[in-house]
Design a protein around this motif. Structure first.
Motif, PDB file in Angstrom:
ATOM      1  N   LYS A 114       0.727  -1.301   0.091  1.00  0.00           N
ATOM      2  CA  LYS A 114      -0.092   0.196  -0.038  1.00  0.00           C
ATOM      3  C   LYS A 114       0.663   1.256  -0.021  1.00  0.00           C
ATOM      4  CE  LYS A 114      -3.872  -2.047   2.497  1.00  0.00           C
ATOM      5  NZ  LYS A 114      -4.834  -1.864   3.615  1.00  0.00           N
ATOM      6  N   THR A 116       3.830   1.625  -1.450  1.00  0.00           N
ATOM      7  CA  THR A 116       4.293   1.882  -2.841  1.00  0.00           C
ATOM      8  C   THR A 116       2.943   2.509  -3.818  1.00  0.00           C
ATOM      9  OG1 THR A 116       5.824   0.374  -2.613  1.00  0.00           O
ATOM     10  CG2 THR A 116       5.322   1.354  -4.948  1.00  0.00           C
ATOM     11  N   LYS A 117       1.794   1.788  -3.443  1.00  0.00           N
ATOM     12  CA  LYS A 117       0.834   2.477  -4.194  1.00  0.00           C
ATOM     13  C   LYS A 117       0.393   3.748  -3.873  1.00  0.00           C
ATOM     14  CE  LYS A 117      -3.864   0.420  -5.553  1.00  0.00           C
ATOM     15  NZ  LYS A 117      -4.874  -0.557  -5.465  1.00  0.00           N
ATOM     16  N   LEU A 120       1.589   6.135  -6.423  1.00  0.00           N
ATOM     17  CA  LEU A 120       1.322   6.233  -7.962  1.00  0.00           C
ATOM     18  C   LEU A 120       0.772   7.733  -8.631  1.00  0.00           C
ATOM     19  CD1 LEU A 120      -0.749   2.795  -8.124  1.00  0.00           C
ATOM     20  CD2 LEU A 120       1.602   3.274  -8.373  1.00  0.00           C
ATOM     21  N   ARG A 135      -2.826   2.420 -11.666  1.00  0.00           N
ATOM     22  CA  ARG A 135      -3.395   1.499 -10.767  1.00  0.00           C
ATOM     23  C   ARG A 135      -3.525   0.238 -11.271  1.00  0.00           C
ATOM     24  NH1 ARG A 135      -7.532   5.987  -8.707  1.00  0.00           N
ATOM     25  NH2 ARG A 135      -6.089   7.029  -7.230  1.00  0.00           N
ATOM     26  N   PHE A 138      -0.130  -1.644 -11.456  1.00  0.00           N
ATOM     27  CA  PHE A 138       0.585  -2.048 -10.247  1.00  0.00           C
ATOM     28  C   PHE A 138      -0.340  -3.303  -9.332  1.00  0.00           C
ATOM     29  CE2 PHE A 138       0.538  -1.601  -5.459  1.00  0.00           C
ATOM     30  CZ  PHE A 138       1.893  -1.508  -5.403  1.00  0.00           C
ATOM     31  N   ASP A 139      -1.800  -3.196  -9.599  1.00  0.00           N
ATOM     32  CA  ASP A 139      -2.516  -4.163  -9.117  1.00  0.00           C
ATOM     33  C   ASP A 139      -2.259  -5.547  -9.848  1.00  0.00           C
ATOM     34  OD1 ASP A 139      -3.643  -2.641  -7.237  1.00  0.00           O
ATOM     35  OD2 ASP A 139      -5.418  -2.203  -8.559  1.00  0.00           O
ATOM     36  N   LYS A 142       1.140  -6.898  -8.188  1.00  0.00           N
ATOM     37  CA  LYS A 142       0.812  -7.315  -7.011  1.00  0.00           C
ATOM     38  C   LYS A 142       0.160  -8.639  -7.092  1.00  0.00           C
ATOM     39  CE  LYS A 142      -0.978  -5.899  -2.658  1.00  0.00           C
ATOM     40  NZ  LYS A 142      -1.849  -4.682  -1.866  1.00  0.00           N
TER      41      LYS A 142
END
Length: 364
Positions: A114, A116-117, A120, A135, A138-139, A142
């Motif tokens: 979270k 690092t998120k 964004l 997003r 990134f998701d 992950k």
């Protein structure tokens, strides 16, 4: 008042690849309509702007409904809600998991958390990639990491099996998983010139030859994957690298190694005098990097050490890539002719990867 209405009924879900890409890129419906109009779609289809808006909204809605399935690609083929041909399914999955290299470079080596998120927004501003797209990417990173991090067996194959990606894309994701797991330092200023593909290539080398899943044969290893996961560097191998220090601690061996390499390179490289003068420093740099890899921090600093202690000295002396390739080739092979050097297998396993990584990283 009479009204004419044309209706088409079919069971195949219609998806426009260009509209899909606009959705993936994070555009709003209105921005996507504008881009489509600028591309001349109205004249091609003889449609009105209202029809184009309706079509774009409808397709965006379809993509959003499909997204849950795209996040679990193996379920897409077995669902009944959307009738999508297999080839189109493969395209949707591949495109959904594709990512921008400049975005991947920004998050490479960072913890996929979270924290690092939250960055964004800044990454979106820096790269010019829409936040929505950042997003999604990134998701995806992950999600893949969480699915494969505890699986046994080859990393690339696990990614392909669970996410149905092409070999090339699965290898890129393997690099992301590998860097996220080992937390290599990639953000230092001196490393900014390196691209995602530079690091991805190096990750492939490390995975193939230095991890638990890479087993050396008696000669140059054809990689055989064991049952263990191959995102962990093999600790026994890293420990054995300390034995290579004999190459620089034994003065007679160091002098003999230098003499053999110089004998092979004289008249073949333009920077021979510089190489001869700096041979011991260069050799110490390569061997000292190896001997410190038992420590987690030094493993994380592998790339910054290669740049600072080897690449930059060569660059300052204006070595060409050809000079470097010849030097490393003979530097490796001449160690085999040293009578008292007993660590040939470890030497080859270490230096073949170091050579490949240095040659990939040696550019402006």
């Amino acid at each position: 008042m009479s009204m004419e209405l044309d209706v088409f009924v079919g069971n195949t879900t219609i998806m426009d690849e260009e509209v899909y890409q606009l959705w993936l890129d994070g555009y709003t419906v209105s921005d996507a309509v504008k881009i489509r109009m600028e591309g001349g779609v109205l004249s091609e289809c003889e449609a009105t702007s209202e029809v184009l808006l309706s079509d774009t909204m409808d397709q965006f809605r379809t993509f959003q409904m499909c997204e849950r399935l795209l996040q679990s690609p193996t379920k897409l083929a077995n669902q009944l809600l959307f009738q999508i041909p297999p080839q189109r399914q493969a395209m949707l999955i591949e495109r959904y998991y594709e990512f921008d290299s400049v975005f991947a470079r920004e998050v490479l080596g960072k913890k996929l958390s979270k924290g690092t998120k939250k960055d964004l927004d800044d990454i979106s501003s820096k790269t010019g990639i829409a936040l929505k797209s950042c997003r999604r990417q990134f998701d995806n990173f992950k999600r893949v990491f969480k699915v494969v991090e505890e699986l046994r067996g080859p990393l690339v194959e696990n990614i392909q099996h669970h996410f149905l990606l092409s070999d090339a894309l699965a290898r890129d994701y393997a690099a992301i998983v590998f860097f996220a797991n080992s937390r290599f330092e990639t953000g230092k200023r001196k490393l900014q010139y390196l691209s995602f593909q530079d690091f991805a290539f190096c990750a492939g080398q490390l995975i193939s030859y230095w991890t638990v899943g890479a087993v050396g044969e008696t000669t140059l290893w054809k990689s055989i994957m064991m049952e263990d996961m191959d995102v962990e560097l093999e600790k026994e191998f890293l420990h054995d690298l300390k034995d290579l220090k004999v190459l620089i601690n034994d003065k007679d061996m160091l002098d003999q190694h230098k003499s053999l390499v110089c004998g092979q390179l004289k008249g073949k490289i333009k920077v021979f005098n510089e190489m001869e003068a700096n041979f011991k420093n260069l050799s110490r740099a390569l061997v000292n990097i190896a001997s410190k890899l038992t420590h987690t921090k030094d493993v994380r600093d592998l790339f910054i050490d290669l740049v600072e202690k080897f690449i930059e000295p060569c660059r300052s002396e204006r070595w060409t890539v050809g000079d470097l390739r010849l030097f490393l080739t003979h530097y490796i092979s001449c160690a085999h002719t040293l009578d008292t050097f007993r660590h040939q297998i470890i030497w080859d396993r270490y230096m073949s990867v170091i050579k490949s990584c240095i040659l990939k990283m040696y550019h402006d």
